[in-house]
Design an enzyme around this catalytic site. Structure first.
Site, mmCIF file in Angstrom:
data_model
loop_
_atom_site.group_PDB
_atom_site.id
_atom_site.type_symbol
_atom_site.label_atom_id
_atom_site.label_comp_id
_atom_site.label_asym_id
_atom_site.label_seq_id
_atom_site.Cartn_x
_atom_site.Cartn_y
_atom_site.Cartn_z
ATOM 1 N N ASP A 95 0.972 -1.064 0.021
ATOM 2 C CA ASP A 95 -0.051 0.021 -0.046
ATOM 3 C C ASP A 95 0.772 1.219 0.070
ATOM 4 O O ASP A 95 0.539 2.263 -0.663
ATOM 5 C CB ASP A 95 -0.935 0.046 1.182
ATOM 6 C CG ASP A 95 -2.392 -0.502 1.138
ATOM 7 O OD1 ASP A 95 -2.455 -1.292 -0.188
ATOM 8 O OD2 ASP A 95 -3.044 -0.522 1.798
ATOM 9 N N HIS A 137 -4.271 9.289 6.717
ATOM 10 C CA HIS A 137 -3.894 8.108 7.236
ATOM 11 C C HIS A 137 -2.540 7.998 7.885
ATOM 12 O O HIS A 137 -2.493 7.040 9.021
ATOM 13 C CB HIS A 137 -4.137 6.972 6.160
ATOM 14 C CG HIS A 137 -5.403 6.923 5.499
ATOM 15 N ND1 HIS A 137 -6.770 6.906 6.184
ATOM 16 C CD2 HIS A 137 -5.823 6.937 4.182
ATOM 17 C CE1 HIS A 137 -7.560 6.785 5.540
ATOM 18 N NE2 HIS A 137 -7.217 6.676 4.416
ATOM 19 N N GLY A 145 -2.308 3.635 4.187
ATOM 20 C CA GLY A 145 -3.217 4.065 3.087
ATOM 21 C C GLY A 145 -2.565 5.055 2.228
ATOM 22 O O GLY A 145 -3.279 5.998 2.004
ATOM 23 N N ASP A 172 -13.459 12.863 2.743
ATOM 24 C CA ASP A 172 -12.928 11.654 1.958
ATOM 25 C C ASP A 172 -13.755 10.526 2.159
ATOM 26 O O ASP A 172 -14.754 10.526 3.255
ATOM 27 C CB ASP A 172 -11.696 11.465 2.557
ATOM 28 C CG ASP A 172 -10.500 10.542 1.648
ATOM 29 O OD1 ASP A 172 -10.956 9.255 1.645
ATOM 30 O OD2 ASP A 172 -9.692 10.972 1.218
ATOM 31 N N HIS A 174 -12.666 7.696 2.907
ATOM 32 C CA HIS A 174 -12.011 6.795 3.982
ATOM 33 C C HIS A 174 -12.115 7.710 5.330
ATOM 34 O O HIS A 174 -11.936 9.051 5.434
ATOM 35 C CB HIS A 174 -10.666 6.502 3.556
ATOM 36 C CG HIS A 174 -10.659 5.599 2.249
ATOM 37 N ND1 HIS A 174 -10.426 6.214 1.139
ATOM 38 C CD2 HIS A 174 -11.005 4.207 2.400
ATOM 39 C CE1 HIS A 174 -10.519 5.280 0.233
ATOM 40 N NE2 HIS A 174 -10.893 3.943 0.759
ATOM 41 N N ASP A 261 -12.522 10.852 -3.419
ATOM 42 C CA ASP A 261 -12.807 9.455 -3.786
ATOM 43 C C ASP A 261 -14.220 9.279 -3.178
ATOM 44 O O ASP A 261 -14.745 8.037 -3.345
ATOM 45 C CB ASP A 261 -11.719 8.357 -3.178
ATOM 46 C CG ASP A 261 -11.366 8.882 -1.559
ATOM 47 O OD1 ASP A 261 -11.946 9.715 -1.082
ATOM 48 O OD2 ASP A 261 -10.593 8.242 -1.117
ATOM 49 N N TYR A 300 -9.204 8.714 -7.008
ATOM 50 C CA TYR A 300 -8.498 7.676 -7.716
ATOM 51 C C TYR A 300 -9.072 7.559 -9.279
ATOM 52 O O TYR A 300 -8.450 6.787 -9.993
ATOM 53 C CB TYR A 300 -8.351 6.349 -6.881
ATOM 54 C CG TYR A 300 -7.849 6.442 -5.749
ATOM 55 C CD1 TYR A 300 -6.396 6.906 -5.535
ATOM 56 C CD2 TYR A 300 -8.817 6.715 -4.729
ATOM 57 C CE1 TYR A 300 -5.918 6.898 -4.153
ATOM 58 C CE2 TYR A 300 -8.309 7.130 -3.219
ATOM 59 C CZ TYR A 300 -6.776 7.109 -3.376
ATOM 60 O OH TYR A 300 -6.474 7.507 -1.938
#
Length: 426
Positions: A95, A137, A145, A172, A174, A261, A300
């Site tokens: 990652d 992250h 991340g 986000d 996430h 994202d 992304y």
């Protein structure tokens, strides 16, 4: 009401030249695409544009452990296999790969967020933008991340030198776990994260029950969402929560992480937000007229990231943009319709009215435990770091440029994701 906002915008073209590797969804070249779209619309002429300084290790170590920062500085693709224990300890690998010029990449995006915070602190602007930042992250002692250095935490620490209270908002897809964790035990930063939660979705944290501890209890707010949330549900919830938070907490500055994202059709996302829906959050936060630091984050599907952050730059500048994208270096990536806005998606919305109501009620109930905005006994403000910079113009022009430096100036042919046959397809 303030007169026209003064806006500082930070960008260094080198930040988009790094390459995480084949099959990796993080494409820093999206930052070049965003910048060129901003230029094509002429938005740069309405802002003060700055190349940021490269953050120094001592600045990064204001949050990160010095040994972790030192390792990031030392590691590269040629020597990484010599350090298997450290690679595992610092969570570097699939990652968070080690790639060419990784540390310089971190220096640029972190330096930009620190510079943005300092300009706000010194009242040199009302809004500061760093689309390269927002890597939420990264933890104190390890990468996570796709994030290595947590520029948001560094920017917030800078803002805390001048402001008793800072509000952090994250849209986000996430959970903003690294920022929340950094300030979990303090009431001087309130973190509010809207994100997908459940189904083992990364990073797996961000339940509504996670509210902070000790002095920070009730100062961490999590809004866990399910697949398919649409503009109207998201915006209603966002406005209800953020308006109450600002009323009760009375922040001196706001940091807004605009991870793209959460847009419909993102390669790693699962929401149905249109660009207008995403941008509505930026418009709403701007209306508070509180010093505002805006960053990027995830995202992304590169062409949609560029569209989104360009629209949001326009909103911060109170500038309506024509929907037809003007000619620019990356125009072919915006075909076939070449339009700026993208509509919402069609994933089934699993966020029922009763689920949204329950989440909202829990959060607003927790806010009642905050009697009033916490006060802070402010001491003498610590100075910004003074670290002399090297003047590139004064470097010896007769010194031979090594191959590695020359390679940095070359744009990679394999950077672009272009359909299922591309070597970067997931």
């Amino acid at each position: 009401m303030r007169s026209k906002d003064k806006i500082s915008y930070f960008y260094d073209g080198d930040v988009g030249n790094v390459y995480f590797g084949p099959n990796h969804p993080m494409k820093p070249h999206r930052l070049c695409m965003t910048h060129h779209l901003i230029l094509a619309y002429g938005l740069h002429s309405k802002m003060e544009v700055y190349r940021p300084h490269k953050a120094y290790p001592i600045e990064m170590a204001q949050f990160h452990s010095p040994d972790y920062v030192e390792f990031l500085q030392r590691i590269n693709p040629e020597n990484k296999d010599l350090f298997p224990n450290e690679m595992a300890r610092y969570n570097l690998g699939e990652d968070c790969p080690v790639f060419e010029d990784m540390f310089e990449f971190c220096q640029i995006y972190a330096g930009a967020t620190i510079d943005a915070a300092r300009r706000l602190n010194n009242k040199l602007c009302d809004i500061a933008i760093n689309w390269a930042g927002g890597l939420h992250h990264a933890k104190k002692c390890d990468a996570s991340g796709f994030c290595y250095i947590n520029d948001l935490v560094l920017g917030i620490l800078e803002l805390l030198k001048h402001h008793p209270r800072v509000l952090y908002i994250d849209i986000d897809v996430h959970h903003g776990d690294g920022v929340e964790e950094a300030f979990y035990f303090t009431d001087r930063v309130m973190t509010v994260s809207f994100h997908k939660f459940g189904d083992k979705f990364f990073p797996g944290t961000g339940d509504v029950k996670e509210i902070g501890e000790r002095e920070g209890k009730f100062y961490a707010i999590n809004v866990p969402l399910r697949d398919g949330i649409d503009d109207s549900s998201f915006n209603r919830l966002f406005r209800a929560i953020i308006s109450k938070v600002v009323e009760i907490y009375q922040p001196g500055a706001i940091v807004l992480q605009c991870g793209a994202d959460s847009l419909a059709r993102d390669r790693l996302g699962c929401f149905n937000l249109s660009i207008d829906g995403h941008a509505e959050c930026v418009k709403f936060v701007k209306k508070f007229n509180i010093p505002l630091l805006v960053t990027g984050g995830g995202g992304y599907t590169k062409e949609n990231v560029a569209r989104c952050w360009t629209v949001e730059t326009g909103i911060l500048l109170d500038t309506e943009l024509p929907n037809e994208i003007p000619d620019n270096d990356y125009i072919k990536y915006f075909g076939p319709d070449y339009s700026l806005k993208i509509p919402g998606g069609h994933i089934e919305n699993l966020n029922t009215k009763s689920y949204i109501s329950t989440i909202k009620a829990q959060i607003l109930d927790n806010l009642r435990y905050i009697q009033h905005a916490p006060s802070v006994q402010m001491q003498e403000v610590p100075p910004d770091f003074y670290i002399p910079d090297f003047d590139e113009d004064e470097q010896n022009p007769d010194v031979r440029v090594d191959q590695r430096s020359r390679d940095k100036q070359i744009q990679r042919d394999d950077e672009y994701f272009d359909g299922d046959k591309d070597n970067d397809a997931l």
